[in-house]
Design a protein around this motif. Structure first.
Motif: not given
Length: 185
Positions: A2-9, A24-34, A60-65
């Protein structure tokens, strides 16, 4: 967890359909927005971006752990799945909207990006100089809905078959250990 450290790239490596499909296919990537960034007008539309006159890049905006994948690992995959040596072009896609760019969100990302580009340059990884710009992130505008999750919804389309599939094949062979498992996709 629950306490993921999400970052933005935010990365631009040509057509956002391609980069979205890769990340989108990478482990740790939560969301990708074009979307669009790096330009001069507010709330640009695709029809304006394609002219190349707004200054925006397809990005793309990548939300990742960051506990599962680091920013540096994202950059490693970014540089391996597009050509960072062609100015304002990826394959047949030409114009400033298709430029190679890293839009950093803080000084740490800026430093990591510059160091990684220097590493690639000193290792002579590419035959030609890297032209990827490293720029502070300004406003990011989400692309229209039909651009989101494009490859996954249109994988039989010609562009997807001939342009995106080779990138995904490279991703699968080179970065297999970084891919999501089937259950997570």
């Amino acid at each position: 967890m629950n306490d993921k450290t999400l970052k933005n790239a935010v990365l631009a490596g040509g057509c956002f359909w391609c980069t979205e499909a890769v990340f989108q296919r990478l482990e740790g990537v939560e969301k990708v927005i074009s979307g669009y960034t790096g330009g001069t007008i507010k709330n640009p539309a695709y029809r304006e971006i394609t002219t190349g006159r707004t200054g925006h890049a397809e990005a793309i905006q990548i939300i990742f752990d960051e506990e599962k994948i680091s920013y540096k690992e994202l950059l490693e995959i970014f540089f391996a799945t597009h050509d960072p040596t062609t100015l304002n072009q990826q394959g047949a896609d030409r114009g400033t909207q298709y430029r190679s760019a890293i839009f950093y969100v803080d000084e740490e990302q800026k430093q990591i990006a510059k160091e990684y580009i220097n590493f690639l340059t000193h290792q002579n990884v590419f035959d030609n100089p890297i032209v990827t710009e490293v720029t502070e992130l300004g406003p990011f505008y989400n692309a229209e809905e039909y651009h989101q999750n494009y490859y996954n919804q249109n994988s039989e389309q010609g562009y997807c078959q001939f342009v995106i599939n080779p990138k995904l094949n490279k991703l699968n062979s080179t970065f297999k250990r970084k891919l999501k498992t089937e259950k997570q996709s």
